[in-house]
Write a protein that holds these residues in place. Structure first.
Motif, short mmCIF file in Angstrom:
data_model
loop_
_atom_site.label_atom_id
_atom_site.label_comp_id
_atom_site.label_asym_id
_atom_site.label_seq_id
_atom_site.Cartn_x
_atom_site.Cartn_y
_atom_site.Cartn_z
N GLU A 69 -3.32 -2.47 -0.19
CA GLU A 69 -2.58 -3.24 -1.19
C GLU A 69 -3.48 -3.49 -2.40
N THR A 78 -2.00 2.01 5.08
CA THR A 78 -2.42 0.89 5.95
C THR A 78 -2.87 1.41 7.33
N ALA A 82 0.86 -1.19 0.00
CA ALA A 82 0.00 0.00 0.00
C ALA A 82 0.90 1.24 0.00
N LYS A 88 1.04 6.14 6.71
CA LYS A 88 0.90 5.07 5.72
C LYS A 88 -0.59 4.79 5.47
N PHE A 143 0.45 -8.80 1.23
CA PHE A 143 -0.06 -8.65 2.60
C PHE A 143 -1.26 -9.51 2.99
N ARG A 162 2.41 -7.19 10.09
CA ARG A 162 2.84 -5.96 9.42
C ARG A 162 4.10 -6.20 8.58
N GLY A 163 4.15 -5.54 7.44
CA GLY A 163 5.27 -5.73 6.54
C GLY A 163 5.13 -7.00 5.71
N GLY A 164 3.94 -7.61 5.74
CA GLY A 164 3.73 -8.93 5.16
C GLY A 164 3.76 -9.02 3.64
N SER A 165 3.85 -7.90 2.94
CA SER A 165 3.93 -8.00 1.47
C SER A 165 5.23 -8.72 1.07
N ASP A 166 6.24 -8.62 1.90
CA ASP A 166 7.49 -9.38 1.66
C ASP A 166 7.19 -10.87 1.57
N1 ASP Z 1 1.10 -2.29 4.10
C1 ASP Z 1 1.39 -3.28 5.08
C2 ASP Z 1 2.10 -2.62 6.26
O1 ASP Z 1 2.23 -1.42 6.30
C3 ASP Z 1 2.14 -4.45 4.54
C4 ASP Z 1 3.42 -4.14 3.81
O2 ASP Z 1 3.66 -2.99 3.42
O3 ASP Z 1 4.21 -5.05 3.59
O4 ASP Z 1 2.50 -3.32 7.15
#
Ligand code: ASP
Length: 442
Positions: free
Chosen positions: A118, A52, A40, A50, A172, A186-190
């Motif tokens: 996302e 999110t 996102a 952000k 994500f 969080r950060g799950g797009s990885d």
């Molecule tokens: N947008 C989500 C977050 O801020 C997932 C990501 O960016 O990976 O955690």
């Protein structure tokens, strides 16, 4: 697919139209960049929010029965601003906005709400690139317990990816068995990027962010540390455990299982080669060590008892005391008559006396105490195995910097040496290690 690359772009790479253009240039400059996983929109400047987080905030209001009109409008404005500036013709997210807004009113769930960042961003990017759009709601799955389900995912995702030439997949999130949306942490797009790379058997998983790869150590401690050109998954895991956070922890597993390397790259400086994360590296290391990481906020329980080594079940009894108090431990260096258990101070808080009493009852030690304000530093490197004298350099570096070493632990794989120091010596110690292994003054 032999030549396919999966490319994931983080929130800062897709925060506004200017960043979208850089991303499009990167993707379109290489025909093999066929699958794009998008986050996102992230922060455009330090105090920015952000998308999110805007979505979480907005949904919170909706769930509390409050008016969320203003918050929702701000989210719409972020996306509409990007679409307008990119001059994307014949495209609007208005229908999606209506659906999402109504779903908020019907309590579609916090994960559903967060995932829409996302979802919407990937729709915009797909249209801008002329790629297909694949919704992970129909091809990435969790099990009843909420754990990622590779088997079910593989069955749906693999044929879906194979049916298109090029596509954007929102990161994500995926679906629960009952069809509701669930996000990774969080950060799950990885993690999504890694799953997509595995499903299509990509040649490479490129993870584009706003730094030129992984640095040897924390740049807040050492000024402009060197970037790491190649690191193995195992080294990264050791460093990640100690606080390196370039990549979501769970992102390593899917690609690692398939032997696909990850390349961390910088969207703002695409000419930088970044860091390659690989299963095994034949490349000789530039230095004996690959990285230095550490963490503060640890406590250690020191236990002494004569002839401890001969007492069957001693260790088990000590650990049983921790288990009973629902506390896990980080490390357990031991000597012949001594045993130390390193625990996060936060996890121990309020339980100290119970644990000490329990250990005393169970093993009747000659001496037991708890020390706080401990920090651990891990010096990690596959190069250590083949080099003699690594420990000597390390200990001399710390002695010269007048740092007292309180604990030493070397993993049996000879991939790391962990030292425990007083918290107040943490930064000095890391600087000294960096200077002696990486930035060697001759
Ligand atoms: N947008 C989500 C977050 O801020 C997932 C990501 O960016 O990976 O955690």
């Amino acid at each position: 697919m032999e030549e396919t690359k999966v490319v994931k772009f983080g929130g800062s790479s897709l925060a506004d139209a200017k960043q979208f253009k850089k991303v499009a240039d990167i993707i379109l400059s290489d025909e093999t960049r066929r699958f794009v996983v998008a986050s996102a929109p992230g922060k455009r400047y330090i105090e920015d929010i952000k998308v999110t987080d805007m979505l979480y905030g907005c949904y919170e209001k909706a769930a509390a029965g409050e008016n969320y009109e203003k918050e929702f409008q701000m989210i719409k404005d972020r996306f509409n601003g990007i679409i307008k500036e990119l001059e994307i013709k014949d495209f609007s997210l208005d229908e999606d906005f209506e659906t999402i807004k109504a779903a908020f009113a019907h309590m579609a769930g916090r994960d559903y709400a967060a995932s829409r960042g996302e979802y919407l961003n990937s729709k915009v990017l797909a249209k801008y690139l002329g790629f297909d759009f694949i919704d992970p709601a129909g091809c990435i799955f969790f099990d009843e317990q909420g754990k990622f389900d590779w088997e079910t995912t593989k069955k749906k995702l693999e044929p879906k990816l194979k049916s298109v030439k090029k596509a954007v997949v929102p990161g994500f999130y995926g679906s629960m068995p009952n069809g509701t949306i669930k996000t990774f942490s969080r950060g799950g797009s990885d993690v999504t990027g890694s799953i997509v790379a595995r499903a299509i058997q990509a040649k490479l998983y490129e993870n584009w962010t706003d730094v030129s790869g992984i640095l040897v150590c924390d740049p807040r401690i050492v000024n402009s540390p060197e970037p790491i050109s190649t690191i193995t998954y195992r080294e990264l895991r050791e460093l990640a455990y100690m606080g390196f956070n370039v990549l979501h922890e769970d992102a390593v597993f899917p690609v690692r299982a398939a032997g696909i390397p990850i390349n961390i790259r910088n969207t703002n400086i695409p000419t930088d080669p970044g860091t390659m994360i690989v299963s095994e590296s034949a490349e000789p290391c530039k230095h004996i060590i690959t990285g230095i990481a550490g963490k503060k906020g640890l406590s250690v329980i020191n236990i002494e008892k004569d002839r401890m080594n001969g007492e069957v079940g001693f260790g088990r009894n000590v650990l049983r005391a921790l288990e009973k108090n629902n506390v896990s431990f980080e490390h357990m260096p031991s000597g012949i008559d001594t045993m130390s258990v390193v625990i996060a101070t936060d996890a121990l808080r309020g339980k100290e006396q119970n644990i000490l009493d329990e250990i005393k009852t169970r093993v009747n030690p000659d001496h037991i105490d708890i020390e706080n304000n401990l920090a651990l530093i891990a010096v990690v490197g596959r190069g250590m195995k083949s080099t003699r004298g690594t420990a000597a350099i390390l200990f001399k570096a710390l002695a010269d910097a007048r740092v007292n070493i309180k604990m030493i632990d070397q993993g049996s794989s000879e991939l790391n040496i962990i030292v425990g120091v007083e918290e107040e010596d943490f930064e000095v110690a890391i600087k000294a290690i960096y200077k002696n292994f990486v930035n060697i003054e001759r």
